[in-house]
Design a protein around this motif. Structure first.
Motif, PDB file in Angstrom:
ATOM      1  N   ALA A  35      -1.876  -8.229   0.345  1.00 38.05           N
ATOM      2  CA  ALA A  35      -3.316  -7.936   0.222  1.00 38.05           C
ATOM      3  C   ALA A  35      -3.757  -6.859   1.204  1.00 38.05           C
ATOM      4  O   ALA A  35      -4.959  -6.640   1.378  1.00 38.05           O
ATOM      5  CB  ALA A  35      -4.164  -9.189   0.412  1.00 38.05           C
ATOM      6  N   HIS A  36      -2.808  -6.151   1.831  1.00 36.83           N
ATOM      7  CA  HIS A  36      -3.134  -5.101   2.799  1.00 36.83           C
ATOM      8  C   HIS A  36      -2.743  -3.725   2.253  1.00 36.83           C
ATOM      9  O   HIS A  36      -1.863  -3.608   1.392  1.00 36.83           O
ATOM     10  CB  HIS A  36      -2.387  -5.346   4.115  1.00 36.83           C
ATOM     11  CG  HIS A  36      -2.775  -6.618   4.797  1.00 36.83           C
ATOM     12  ND1 HIS A  36      -4.070  -6.919   5.131  1.00 36.83           N
ATOM     13  CD2 HIS A  36      -2.015  -7.679   5.204  1.00 36.83           C
ATOM     14  CE1 HIS A  36      -4.117  -8.103   5.724  1.00 36.83           C
ATOM     15  NE2 HIS A  36      -2.882  -8.587   5.774  1.00 36.83           N
ATOM     16  N   ASP A 252     -10.866 -12.282  -2.586  1.00 37.47           N
ATOM     17  CA  ASP A 252     -11.027 -11.859  -1.197  1.00 37.47           C
ATOM     18  C   ASP A 252     -12.436 -12.020  -0.650  1.00 37.47           C
ATOM     19  O   ASP A 252     -12.628 -12.079   0.562  1.00 37.47           O
ATOM     20  CB  ASP A 252     -10.599 -10.393  -1.049  1.00 37.47           C
ATOM     21  CG  ASP A 252      -9.122 -10.196  -1.376  1.00 37.47           C
ATOM     22  OD1 ASP A 252      -8.346 -11.130  -1.133  1.00 37.47           O
ATOM     23  OD2 ASP A 252      -8.769  -9.101  -1.862  1.00 37.47           O
ATOM     24  N   THR A 253     -13.444 -12.065  -1.516  1.00 38.93           N
ATOM     25  CA  THR A 253     -14.823 -12.142  -1.027  1.00 38.93           C
ATOM     26  C   THR A 253     -15.539 -13.355  -1.599  1.00 38.93           C
ATOM     27  O   THR A 253     -15.230 -13.814  -2.701  1.00 38.93           O
ATOM     28  CB  THR A 253     -15.616 -10.874  -1.402  1.00 38.93           C
ATOM     29  OG1 THR A 253     -15.813 -10.843  -2.832  1.00 38.93           O
ATOM     30  CG2 THR A 253     -14.877  -9.624  -0.955  1.00 38.93           C
ATOM     31  N   GLU A 297     -13.914  -7.274 -10.276  1.00 45.23           N
ATOM     32  CA  GLU A 297     -12.861  -7.357  -9.263  1.00 45.23           C
ATOM     33  C   GLU A 297     -11.719  -8.256  -9.706  1.00 45.23           C
ATOM     34  O   GLU A 297     -10.877  -8.640  -8.894  1.00 45.23           O
ATOM     35  CB  GLU A 297     -13.448  -7.896  -7.949  1.00 45.23           C
ATOM     36  CG  GLU A 297     -14.574  -7.064  -7.370  1.00 45.23           C
ATOM     37  CD  GLU A 297     -14.121  -5.653  -7.026  1.00 45.23           C
ATOM     38  OE1 GLU A 297     -12.987  -5.506  -6.532  1.00 45.23           O
ATOM     39  OE2 GLU A 297     -14.891  -4.709  -7.259  1.00 45.23           O
ATOM     40  N   PRO A 320      -7.218 -12.086  -9.126  1.00 52.26           N
ATOM     41  CA  PRO A 320      -7.646 -10.810  -8.547  1.00 52.26           C
ATOM     42  C   PRO A 320      -6.905  -9.672  -9.226  1.00 52.26           C
ATOM     43  O   PRO A 320      -5.904  -9.889  -9.911  1.00 52.26           O
ATOM     44  CB  PRO A 320      -7.237 -10.952  -7.079  1.00 52.26           C
ATOM     45  CG  PRO A 320      -6.054 -11.866  -7.121  1.00 52.26           C
ATOM     46  CD  PRO A 320      -6.328 -12.843  -8.225  1.00 52.26           C
TER      47      PRO A 320
END
Length: 350
Positions: A35-36, A252-253, A297, A320
């Motif tokens: 996820a980076h 992620d959010t 998203e 995601p």
């Protein structure tokens, strides 16, 4: 069963060569896992990449210029764009589900017990457990299914349970309250009349009810009118969602998590989304491709549920955009094929 081909991107892929494709695949795979943002040092030495870090950096720049990657911050590595994910899915990301997971799903689908609604619920939960994404099964409504059997059960105190077995092996139960007394013989006689009226009909068929004033006839009228009233509220496709507790872990959010949970509660939205994808010949929708802003998203994977050549619903996963596409596609396929096989066998037995 033949699944729809993934939708091809409208952009030209002429700017993609073998090395660029390998670099893109390595970036996407690393980003899905971490996820980076991903830099050249991270993917140096990855499968299919023998180039130096400097050459990899050059390819990353080229992929960014072509719209496959983007750089969130000047000093950061790169992340895939929707175009990058689309190329990955269409050309690189058709991975397989591991044999233990295939066996896990197949064994579960073959052995799970219960009425059809319960079976759908349990299988959607199992699919979510295996993939770690929220799973959805869209089953057919009862508009075109016919009644195979009907029973009445006397609960006493003027309460009667109606039990209908449908041609799709679903069992519908409905309790009605009466304003008159019935005997055991009345219920038995009414059940026979109800069978004669309903077997072979659909829940939306309308016909003339017996006008006689005997107690069994009155009971039949109450039962049929209750069935018709209930059918008007439940004719559409049925949606079974498993793994809503995994939504927070998948995105992620908090805002995306909230929007996904909201969509999963709206059955009509799910049904429309799945139908639209399948009608367009798509099996995967990434980000904004489906045109539904709350899921911008997200990625959606869908497989058609086809029984004896007839559409019977769909199996889908929401995740995601950095979803493990190969595994998700394969898992949805396994469930749709195994579930369709089970339902076909059960229908033939009936």
């Amino acid at each position: 069963m033949t699944r729809p081909a993934p939708r091809t991107t409208p952009e030209s892929a002429d700017d993609m060569d073998v090395r660029k494709a390998a670099v893109l695949a390595a970036v996407i795979t690393a980003h899905i896992d971490t996820a980076h943002p991903v830099g050249s040092q991270t993917i140096h030495g990855s499968a299919g990449i023998s180039a130096s870090p400097a050459t990899i950096r050059s390819e990353l720049v080229a992929l960014e210029r072509s719209g496959y990657l983007q750089q969130p911050h000047t000093s950061a590595g790169r992340v895939p764009t929707e175009k990058g994910y689309r190329y990955f899915v269409d050309h690189l990301g058709r991975g397989k589900l591991s044999p233990p997971k295939v066996q896990q799903l197949s064994s579960f689908i073959g052995s799970v017990q219960g009425e059809l609604k319960s079976v759908y619920e349990q299988i959607s939960t199992k699919l979510s457990d295996v993939t770690r994404y929220p799973a959805v099964i869209v089953g057919p409504g009862h508009i075109n299914t016919t009644v195979r059997d009907a029973h009445l059960v006397d609960f006493g105190q003027r309460r009667i349970l109606i039990v209908l077995t449908m041609s799709d092996m679903d069992v519908q139960k409905l309790t009605v309250s009466l304003d008159f007394d019935v005997s055991t013989q009345d219920v038995t006689d009414a059940a026979q009349q109800l069978k004669a009226l309903l077997i072979g009909t659909t829940v939306r068929d309308r016909f003339e009810l017996p006008a006689v004033s005997t107690t069994p006839a009155r009971l039949v009228r109450h039962a049929v009118e209750a069935i018709w009233s209930e059918a008007g509220e439940t004719e559409g496709e049925q949606v079974f969602v498993g793994g809503t507790s995994k939504v927070a872990d998948s995105f992620d959010t908090l805002e995306t998590t909230r929007q996904v949970l909201d969509v999963l509660e709206k059955q009509l939205v799910i049904v429309s989304l799945f139908k639209d994808l399948l009608q367009r010949g798509a099996s995967v929708s990434i980000g904004s491709e489906h045109g539904y802003l709350p899921l911008a998203e997200c990625a959606v994977v869908v497989a058609p549920l086809t029984i004896d050549g007839q559409n019977a619903g769909a199996v889908g996963l929401l995740g995601p955009t950095r979803m493990k596409y190969g595994e998700a596609i394969a898992a949805a396929d396994v469930v749709s094929e195994q579930l369709a096989g089970r339902l076909s066998v059960e229908a033939q037995r009936g």
